[in-house]
Write a protein that holds these residues in place. Sequence first.
Motif, PDB file in Angstrom:
ATOM      1  N   THR A  32       0.855  -1.183   0.000  1.00 51.74           N
ATOM      2  CA  THR A  32       0.000   0.000   0.000  1.00 51.74           C
ATOM      3  C   THR A  32       0.890   1.232   0.000  1.00 51.74           C
ATOM      4  O   THR A  32       1.970   1.231   0.588  1.00 51.74           O
ATOM      5  CB  THR A  32      -0.937   0.031   1.217  1.00 51.74           C
ATOM      6  N   THR A  33       0.442   2.279  -0.697  1.00 54.07           N
ATOM      7  CA  THR A  33       1.237   3.501  -0.792  1.00 54.07           C
ATOM      8  C   THR A  33       0.465   4.720  -0.328  1.00 54.07           C
ATOM      9  O   THR A  33       0.980   5.821  -0.383  1.00 54.07           O
ATOM     10  CB  THR A  33       1.700   3.722  -2.250  1.00 54.07           C
ATOM     11  N   ARG A  34      -0.762   4.528   0.135  1.00 48.16           N
ATOM     12  CA  ARG A  34      -1.599   5.635   0.586  1.00 48.16           C
ATOM     13  C   ARG A  34      -1.891   5.480   2.073  1.00 48.16           C
ATOM     14  O   ARG A  34      -1.808   4.377   2.600  1.00 48.16           O
ATOM     15  CB  ARG A  34      -2.918   5.639  -0.172  1.00 48.16           C
ATOM     16  N   PRO A  35      -2.279   6.560   2.738  1.00 42.95           N
ATOM     17  CA  PRO A  35      -2.643   6.428   4.152  1.00 42.95           C
ATOM     18  C   PRO A  35      -3.817   5.464   4.356  1.00 42.95           C
ATOM     19  O   PRO A  35      -3.865   4.734   5.331  1.00 42.95           O
ATOM     20  CB  PRO A  35      -3.032   7.845   4.564  1.00 42.95           C
ATOM     21  N   VAL A  36      -4.775   5.448   3.406  1.00 39.22           N
ATOM     22  CA  VAL A  36      -5.898   4.512   3.438  1.00 39.22           C
ATOM     23  C   VAL A  36      -6.040   3.911   2.037  1.00 39.22           C
ATOM     24  O   VAL A  36      -6.077   4.647   1.052  1.00 39.22           O
ATOM     25  CB  VAL A  36      -7.220   5.201   3.843  1.00 39.22           C
ATOM     26  N   SER A  37      -6.080   2.587   1.958  1.00 39.06           N
ATOM     27  CA  SER A  37      -6.234   1.892   0.677  1.00 39.06           C
ATOM     28  C   SER A  37      -7.521   1.079   0.706  1.00 39.06           C
ATOM     29  O   SER A  37      -7.861   0.492   1.733  1.00 39.06           O
ATOM     30  CB  SER A  37      -5.061   0.949   0.428  1.00 39.06           C
ATOM     31  N   ALA A  38      -8.239   1.039  -0.428  1.00 39.08           N
ATOM     32  CA  ALA A  38      -9.486   0.282  -0.546  1.00 39.08           C
ATOM     33  C   ALA A  38      -9.236  -0.972  -1.377  1.00 39.08           C
ATOM     34  O   ALA A  38      -8.845  -0.894  -2.535  1.00 39.08           O
ATOM     35  CB  ALA A  38     -10.565   1.137  -1.201  1.00 39.08           C
TER      36      ALA A  38
END
Length: 64
Positions: A32-38
């Motif tokens: 994951t590269t984002r603070p929140v991943s879907a």
Amino acid sequence: MSRPDVYLCPGGPMLLRGEHVVVDDDGTEHPTTRPVSAVCRCHKSRSKPWCDGTHKLLPERLRP
């Protein structure tokens, strides 16, 4: 008290907070590269393993 890192959205994706590695059906690792991943749970996304919103187009009985 700390909050959990994984959230299941009713009828939608799994949200991951923080750094995780998602392994797809082929065994490929996707960090994951984002603070929140879907992450897709309906198995219909065109950008698997990530959610692209396709679940919103499915009949409710086919949503996760």
